[in-house]
Design a protein around this motif. Structure first.
Motif, PDB file in Angstrom:
ATOM      1  N   UNK A   6       0.808  -1.232   0.000  1.00 32.32           N
ATOM      2  CA  UNK A   6       0.000   0.000   0.000  1.00 32.32           C
ATOM      3  C   UNK A   6       0.839   1.278   0.000  1.00 32.32           C
ATOM      4  N   UNK A   7       2.070   1.210   0.544  1.00 33.19           N
ATOM      5  CA  UNK A   7       2.877   2.422   0.582  1.00 33.19           C
ATOM      6  C   UNK A   7       3.446   2.810  -0.778  1.00 33.19           C
ATOM      7  N   UNK A   8       3.069   2.042  -1.835  1.00 34.62           N
ATOM      8  CA  UNK A   8       3.504   2.418  -3.183  1.00 34.62           C
ATOM      9  C   UNK A   8       2.553   3.412  -3.832  1.00 34.62           C
ATOM     10  N   UNK A   9       1.609   3.952  -3.077  1.00 34.86           N
ATOM     11  CA  UNK A   9       0.638   4.890  -3.642  1.00 34.86           C
ATOM     12  C   UNK A   9       1.313   6.128  -4.225  1.00 34.86           C
ATOM     13  N   UNK A  10       2.342   6.629  -3.558  1.00 34.85           N
ATOM     14  CA  UNK A  10       3.022   7.832  -4.056  1.00 34.85           C
ATOM     15  C   UNK A  10       3.688   7.572  -5.398  1.00 34.85           C
ATOM     16  N   UNK A  11       4.304   6.404  -5.552  1.00 33.47           N
ATOM     17  CA  UNK A  11       4.969   6.085  -6.822  1.00 33.47           C
ATOM     18  C   UNK A  11       3.948   5.911  -7.948  1.00 33.47           C
ATOM     19  N   UNK A  12       2.804   5.298  -7.616  1.00 31.83           N
ATOM     20  CA  UNK A  12       1.753   5.152  -8.629  1.00 31.83           C
ATOM     21  C   UNK A  12       1.214   6.521  -9.028  1.00 31.83           C
TER      22      UNK A  12
END
Length: 604
Positions: free
Chosen positions: A551-557
């Motif tokens: 879930x912490x990949x939201x910024x990269x997405x």
């Protein structure tokens, strides 16, 4: 019946006939009271039932005697149960009634004109009832006929075998179906002995080959071969392996396999071997493996002559159930080639292929032997995904379903593949392990290819087959990444290294924009596969979470979506793919939102 009287002496021997009236004749005979004679003869004990002596009829040159039998003039023939028609015979002895027509069956003579009979609703034949002793005696007569006149009995053998097998498969009492005990001297036991004797006598005359190449309806086929299997269980002179051995020897001796009867022979052979395994009493000899290997190698040279490939898969399943297959590893090569040819030729039932894979893993001990069939099937799938070989739509989805089931997933109900009747196996088919070892990058390339859906359109399933394949393979890839991430939180970087380093506005150009569109498409399919697995497991009652992307990949997405939004005004007119980039960015946003909602509250 029908004794003869000479005109000179008028002496007749009554055999098994009856007359009514008081007994006035000699030597235990009975004479009809008030019988009428013509021609000067005198009746003294006509047409009688004798207990050891012979009733005599003395006439003076012939005449007519009406009792329960009739003496006609001339040669004195008696007609039992005949009726007087009012005319008197002359000395020439012409008959008073005509014989029954030749087309009339003998069984119809036993039924009177005023009797009510029951007829079969299908064929119209009169239904007759016979005792168990009568059936046994009839089967003994048939056996004697086949033993003494096999040439005359040959055209009737198929009907004989079906009829006697029906008697052999039916028990007299209900408790016999559960105990397997046969009553000595019953029609069932006699029928079983008839099958043993006839098959043993005619085995050198290729009777088994003729049985196996005969086209039989499915209900009758199962009943016939199950009865044959039961009859040969405890027969030492002709065991259960003999029919298979004689058939394979006959086929292997030929220069070419028979094109018109090969499919029928394989279907009947598979049915027979399955019937042998049903009882669990007998099995097959290991001497059959060399014969099967020779037969399968010949079959791969002319595989196109098969009309249906499902009986062949059934036969291979029965082959792997033979004890001792682990000592004949050379059989794996022709079996694997046969399965590959079957997958290319026509749609195959999912349950049969699944059973074959699990039997292969269970039958062999070495890891190399267990993986032999799985590697061939996975290689065929990868070649089809690269469009190097052509497979039917059903078989493509079948292979993907096998891989997912081996990995704990599934496609669920779909219009392409019917998985009804398939049971959840106790062991693995090892297909997922073969993909994991060598073909993960090929799976990623197939999912990321923008032209896949256009290339794979074919047949009636052109609107669903491409999306179904991509969703299934995406689910497998999501499961692999999710399980790897539980051991190492950075495992997903091995497959998605670009996720943490999106292109900047300074670096952005046509090439970078196109790569970003491909990344968004791959990420969307990966999330769809994860959600599909969650829905599938929820429907089975064992909900599990599949999280390939943390879930912490939201910024990269969000950074990748920002690149699409910034470059769309300039790059949208370069190609059709660039024109759809904005649509793909919105799809990714929606799927990512649902993905986070589904996994809310899960560990991590």
């Amino acid at each position: 019946v029908g004794s003869r009287t000479t005109a000179a002496t008028g002496v007749a021997a009554g055999i098994g006939t009856r007359s009514t009236g008081p007994a006035t004749g000699d030597i235990g005979s009975r004479t009809a009271a008030g019988a009428r004679t013509t021609g000067g003869g005198k009746a003294t004990g006509a047409i009688t039932k004798s207990s050891g002596g012979a009733g005599s009829a003395v006439g003076g040159g012939g005449g007519t005697i009406k009792a329960s039998g009739e003496v006609r003039g001339g040669d004195g023939n008696e007609d039992v149960n005949s009726k007087e028609d009012g005319s008197k015979n002359s000395d020439t002895g012409s008959p008073s009634s005509s014989p029954p027509p030749s087309s009339m069956k003998q069984s119809s003579l036993r039924v009177g004109d005023e009797c009510m009979t029951y007829s079969c609703l299908e064929c119209g034949e009169v239904i007759e009832e016979f005792s168990n002793e009568d059936l046994g005696m009839c089967i003994i007569i048939l056996s004697t006929f086949v033993h003494r006149k096999p040439v005359l009995a040959a055209p009737l053998l198929p009907r004989m075998l079906h009829t006697v097998a029906r008697v052999s498969g039916s028990e007299l009492y209900s408790w016999q179906y559960t105990t397997g005990v046969h009553l000595p001297g019953s029609a069932t036991s006699i029928a079983g002995q008839f099958l043993r004797c006839v098959l043993h006598q005619l085995a050198p005359n290729h009777i088994f080959y003729q049985i196996f190449i005969t086209r039989i309806e499915e209900p009758k086929r199962v009943k016939l071969f199950r009865t044959l299997a039961q009859a040969l269980v405890d027969f030492n002179e002709l065991n259960s392996s003999a029919p298979v051995q004689l058939l394979l020897e006959n086929l292997n001796e030929r220069k070419e396999l028979p094109a018109d009867t090969l499919t029928i022979a394989i279907t009947n052979l598979a049915c027979y071997m399955e019937c042998v395994y049903q009882d669990g009493v007998a099995s097959f000899s290991t001497s059959l493996f060399p014969l099967f290997e020779t037969f399968l190698r010949k079959l791969t040279l002319c595989f196109n002559i098969l009309e249906d490939v499902n009986p062949l898969i059934r036969l291979l399943c029965a082959l792997f159930r033979i004890p001792g297959v682990v000592g004949h590893k050379s059989i794996l090569d022709p079996v694997s080639k046969s399965v590959v040819f079957a997958l290319r030729k026509a749609p195959v039932k999912y349950s049969l292929v699944a059973d074959l894979c699990f039997l292969c893993c269970r039958s062999f001990q070495r890891e190399r032997d267990k993986l032999y069939l799985a590697r061939m099937m996975v290689l065929e799938l990868v070649q089809a995904l690269k469009f190097k070989v052509s497979l039917p739509d059903t078989n493509l989805v079948l292979l993907v379903q096998l891989i997912l089931q081996d990995n704990g997933g599934g496609l669920g109900p779909n219009p392409v593949l019917d998985t009804s009747g398939a049971t959840t196996p106790d062991s693995s088919s090892l297909l997922a392990e073969c993909v994991r070892a060598s073909y993960l990058n090929d799976i990623i390339d197939f999912i990321a290819d923008v032209h896949t859906l256009t290339k794979i359109k074919s047949g009636l399933n052109q609107d669903t087959i491409g999306g179904l394949l991509k969703a299934g393979l995406s689910q497998y890839l999501a499961l692999e990444i999710s399980r790897g991430s539980t051991r190492d939180s950075r495992f997903f970087n091995k497959f998605l290294p670009w996720l943490n380093s999106p292109p900047t506005t300074v670096q952005q150009g046509p090439k970078e924009f196109l790569e970003c569109v491909g990344h968004i498409r791959l990420l969307s399919w990966l999330l769809v596969g994860s959600l599909m697995h969650t829905c599938h497991r929820s429907s089975t009652g064992t909900p599990t979470n599949c999280m390939p992307v943390p879930p912490d990949a939201s910024c990269h997405i969000a950074d990748h979506i920002q690149v699409i939004l910034a470059g769309f005004p300039e790059q949208s007119k370069a190609s059709v793919v660039n024109m759809s980039s904005l649509f793909l960015a919105f799809i990714l946003s929606q799927v990512w939102t649902v993905y986070l909602e589904q996994n809310a509250g899960s560990p991590g």
